[in-house]
Design an enzyme around this catalytic site. Structure first.
Site, PDB file in Angstrom:
ATOM      1  N   ASP A  12       0.865  -1.170   0.000  1.00 46.54           N
ATOM      2  CA  ASP A  12       0.000   0.000   0.000  1.00 46.54           C
ATOM      3  C   ASP A  12       0.912   1.233   0.000  1.00 46.54           C
ATOM      4  O   ASP A  12       2.102   1.134   0.286  1.00 46.54           O
ATOM      5  CB  ASP A  12      -0.878  -0.038   1.246  1.00 46.54           C
ATOM      6  CG  ASP A  12      -1.646   1.250   1.456  1.00 46.54           C
ATOM      7  OD1 ASP A  12      -2.399   1.641   0.561  1.00 46.54           O
ATOM      8  OD2 ASP A  12      -1.444   1.872   2.517  1.00 46.54           O
ATOM      9  N   ASP A  14      -0.157   5.131   1.034  1.00 50.85           N
ATOM     10  CA  ASP A  14      -0.367   6.068   2.148  1.00 50.85           C
ATOM     11  C   ASP A  14      -0.429   5.324   3.473  1.00 50.85           C
ATOM     12  O   ASP A  14      -1.218   4.396   3.645  1.00 50.85           O
ATOM     13  CB  ASP A  14      -1.675   6.846   1.945  1.00 50.85           C
ATOM     14  CG  ASP A  14      -1.569   7.866   0.818  1.00 50.85           C
ATOM     15  OD1 ASP A  14      -0.643   8.688   0.851  1.00 50.85           O
ATOM     16  OD2 ASP A  14      -2.419   7.827  -0.101  1.00 50.85           O
ATOM     17  N   ASP A 168      -1.410  -0.852   5.918  1.00 53.72           N
ATOM     18  CA  ASP A 168      -1.692  -0.284   7.248  1.00 53.72           C
ATOM     19  C   ASP A 168      -3.164  -0.263   7.578  1.00 53.72           C
ATOM     20  O   ASP A 168      -3.551   0.278   8.612  1.00 53.72           O
ATOM     21  CB  ASP A 168      -1.133   1.146   7.327  1.00 53.72           C
ATOM     22  CG  ASP A 168      -1.891   2.103   6.431  1.00 53.72           C
ATOM     23  OD1 ASP A 168      -2.097   1.777   5.237  1.00 53.72           O
ATOM     24  OD2 ASP A 168      -2.279   3.186   6.903  1.00 53.72           O
TER      25      ASP A 168
END
Length: 219
Positions: A12, A14, A168
């Site tokens: 991922d 961000d 995250d």
């Protein structure tokens, strides 16, 4: 030397590679404020990070008139574009990516960002050449749909069972589960450790250094 379990590592963006969570939260809140809509708190705003932008706005403000969602996207982009060139990679990310590339892993990004947004971000921190492929939310289905991982593995001729997704948010981890890939969570981004623990993973890293070490020893 132990045999590698994975050939393909997908990150991922961000909150996993780029330290952008706080900025994204503030921009979502500023967009709502601009339109005189209820301003989501930090937890609610952080929860939708990783989704396609239009989906994120609907998720963070589910009870407002749908006519406001395109306006929320527009105002969010306005606020974010003022700040995005200032956003850094998390400490240790560049070294980790360089090390993984040297070890022969295929590397990719699967993100809720738009193509224009990801290219801007990657160029701003000079990592575009480190990745073999990328997939963005305006090119396919949003997480947690498995399409991003399915398309990336097809593009690079990789086996889903030898693919590792790192993210995250639960959106990332559920995408991996839905695609049949393995997953590792990172606890320094948008979703806290307790929420991440609701989805099975191979490991949960408290910081980039922990992630780098785990990958070196286990991936």
């Amino acid at each position: 030397m132990a045999k590698k379990l994975f050939d393909f590592i997908v990150f991922d963006w961000d909150g996993t590679l780029m330290d952008s969570t706080v900025t994204i939260v503030k921009c979502i809140q500023a967009a709502a404020r601009d339109l005189q809509l209820p301003v989501p708190d930090d937890v609610a705003a952080a929860h939708v990070i990783g989704l396609a932008l239009a989906d994120a706005m609907q998720a963070v403000l589910p009870d407002v008139d749908p006519k406001f969602y395109p306006k929320m996207v527009e105002r969010y982009r306005y606020h974010y574009l003022v700040r995005d060139h200032e956003l850094p990679l998390f400490p240790g990310v560049r070294e980790m990516l360089t090390d993984l590339a040297h070890q022969g892993y295929f590397l990719a990004v699967a993100t809720g960002k738009s193509r224009v947004g990801l290219n801007r971000a990657m160029n701003s921190v000079n990592v575009l050449s480190m990745f073999d492929a990328t997939r963005c939310a305006d090119e396919t289905f949003s997480k947690p749909h498995p399409a991003m991982l399915q398309e990336l593995t097809r593009e690079l001729g990789q086996d889903m069972q030898r693919t590792l997704m790192i993210g995250d948010t639960t959106h990332d981890l559920l995408m991996a589960a839905n695609a049949g890939a393995s997953a590792v969570a990172v606890e320094y981004g948008a979703h806290d450790a307790n929420l991440l623990a609701t989805v099975p993973t191979l490991y949960s890293a408290k910081k980039v250094a922990d992630l780098h070490q785990w990958l070196s020893e286990n991936a």
